[in-house]
Design an enzyme around this catalytic site. Sequence first.
Site, mmCIF file in Angstrom:
data_model
loop_
_atom_site.group_PDB
_atom_site.id
_atom_site.type_symbol
_atom_site.label_atom_id
_atom_site.label_comp_id
_atom_site.label_asym_id
_atom_site.label_seq_id
_atom_site.Cartn_x
_atom_site.Cartn_y
_atom_site.Cartn_z
ATOM 1 N N GLU A 46 55.985 54.695 88.998
ATOM 2 C CA GLU A 46 54.937 53.862 88.403
ATOM 3 C C GLU A 46 55.001 52.424 88.889
ATOM 4 O OE1 GLU A 46 56.865 55.954 86.685
ATOM 5 O OE2 GLU A 46 55.411 57.489 86.101
ATOM 6 N N HIS A 75 54.120 59.775 74.386
ATOM 7 C CA HIS A 75 52.897 60.164 75.098
ATOM 8 C C HIS A 75 51.656 59.954 74.230
ATOM 9 C CE1 HIS A 75 55.948 62.323 77.435
ATOM 10 N NE2 HIS A 75 55.063 62.488 78.403
#
Lengths: 324, 331
Positions: free
Chosen positions: B61, B130
């Site tokens: 990321e 999440h």
Amino acid sequence: MSDFQRDPRSTPEPVLTNMWRIRKFEEALEELFARGMLHGTMHLSIGQEATAEGACGALQPGDYITSTHRGHGHTIAHGGQPMLMMAELLMKDTGYCRGRGGSMHIADVASGNLGANGIVAGSMTIAAGAGLTQVMKQTGRIVTCFFGDGAANEGSFHEAVNLSAIWQLPVVWLCENNQYGMSMAQELSTAGGSVAARASAYGIEGVAVDGNDVFAVHDAVAAAAHQARSGGGPTIVECSTYRYRGHSKSDRNLYRTQHEIDEWRDERDPIARYEHRLETEGLLTVSDIDRYRRVAADDIRQAVQEALQQPDATTTDLAESAYA
Amino acid sequence: MPETSTYAAAVRAALDLLLRHDDRVFLAGEDIGVYGGAFGVTDGLLASYGADRVRDTPISEDAIAGMAVGAAITGLRPIIEMQFSDFVVNAMDPIVNQAAKLHFMYGGKVEVPLVLRAPGGGGTGAAAQHSQSLEAWFAHVPGLKVALPSTVQDACDLLLAAAADPNPVIVLEHKLLYKTEGPFTLPASPNEVTEPLGRARVTRPGTDLTIVGYSIMAARALEAAELLAQQGIDAAVIDLRSVRPIDHDTVRASVTKTGRLLVTHEAPQSAGVGAEVITGVVESDALDYLLAPVERVCGLEVPMPYARELERSVIPQVDDVVAAAERLMKA
Ligand SMILES: Cc1ncc(C[n+]2csc(CCOP(=O)(O)OP(=O)(O)O)c2C)c(N)n1
Ligand SMILES: [Mg+2]
């Protein structure tokens, strides 16, 4: 200010002059700092001039660099104007960043200097992205990313180098291993001991050179740049060098001995070594060498004078400056 | 004649338009190519545009976001995807210290035109790592813009506006909205969407109270307003659409008419966007029109739990908005 493709053998004049410009620029900063004319801190690269100059001299016009918190040398070697950098440090509106950036954020994106960075390893993924642009636009240009030995232990190092290898990006990863990341010695911080050796894990080439030998740096970067430009992908070039001054202005040098500093300065100084070779190999005369040193000193003196005359940074449009 | 689409397909349509009309645009992210993205948003784009412009990245990321910064400042227009918005945590340096600051820090001499898309929000049973709604983090950073579409049309239009913006823009899509259907008109070209980011929309006019929300809570606020209407309460609903900048004027104008304000978001209440919306009212003349204390309906101050009923209790539901509106009308 300086041409690209400067060769320490065939065009010693700009190479030597640039190395002196870098040193004189930073000596001038020390003096201005002592006189209270600068704000904040700064990171000097005195003693590391051969890596900046050797690397940038091997580039072509239009090639990019990314720089670090210790980046004054990179800017000068990449052709930046000492006056505009000095104006920035002196908090002037006409400085490279209009007084918004300072020493750690000197950039001249239009000319390919994608900027110094206050975040250790912060420019490594940016360099990968700039490399991707060169591939996608087929520019034939390359990106040289300066980073320190300390930066090699950031996660960003791994992510950026890995990405550059799988995408075969035209990047030269230029590690300035000045033996320390702030106070931590490289042999204590770095598993495996070598940054260049890590290259093999990514399936790319890694070379370690004497970073105080401008010939060695130039040759290694020229080869890596050629490979990158011809689609051969990235290389890690690790340059062993040394900073004489403290990490920044707060350093009390408690982690190293004066003897060690003296040894590097007296026996391995990159400028003295270059001058010695120029003279003994008959590439320049002593009087030429003296002249280029004076030219560099005059350039920097003039840059300081001009920078001092510039208008101060202004708050006028500050509140609207965060967005384009 | 507007057609209908799903929210996910509207995002995809916007990406398709952008890729077709501007060869500087490219997509990058984890599993966005042949896999089509974790939520199928980029499905089919690889086949149309090839692996150069629809780039699968390693699970990096930090590198995805940093690479986008480097590409943006050298002339490309990257649109990157974080597979889940929670993973921006692994990319905070390039987003917050680099993308947001380069334009300012380099004296206005560089632009960072990148778009970061990420699915946020809970309700999927994916638990604490999440399911987050992290918009307030980004809304706090000068140099970033943050947009959150709640409708199918906005899933396309806000993305086009983000891509047209010369600044780094975070677009937080909501996972539960991806499959929702709604009216959709596909713009003929990206330039057809000319409204800049930062405009709220009055999605339901009303006279009794003003409900301000964004993302999925703007949709739930509309549902709540229908239920309130059955009791004779006429609620105005404002979809903020952007939380940086915030369109305070639209909120103030409505509050001036209704005198009552309810703000709702899925993110936890403390230091959330709602506080900023309310402050925008109380520090303006609209304060004089307030007839009752304001209400907030926000996420509970806990990480998102897994079990269905626990998760439901943490995320504001339509009923919660209705109940708060009723309280507000009695106040
Ligand atoms: C992410 C991050 N961590 C820590 C620092 C503080 N810091 C600035 S420079 C530095 C040392 C960096 O060492 P190295 O990469 O070897 O570069 P050098 O200073 O030796 O040139 C540290 C710890 C920082 N600026 N950014
Ligand atoms: Mg170091």
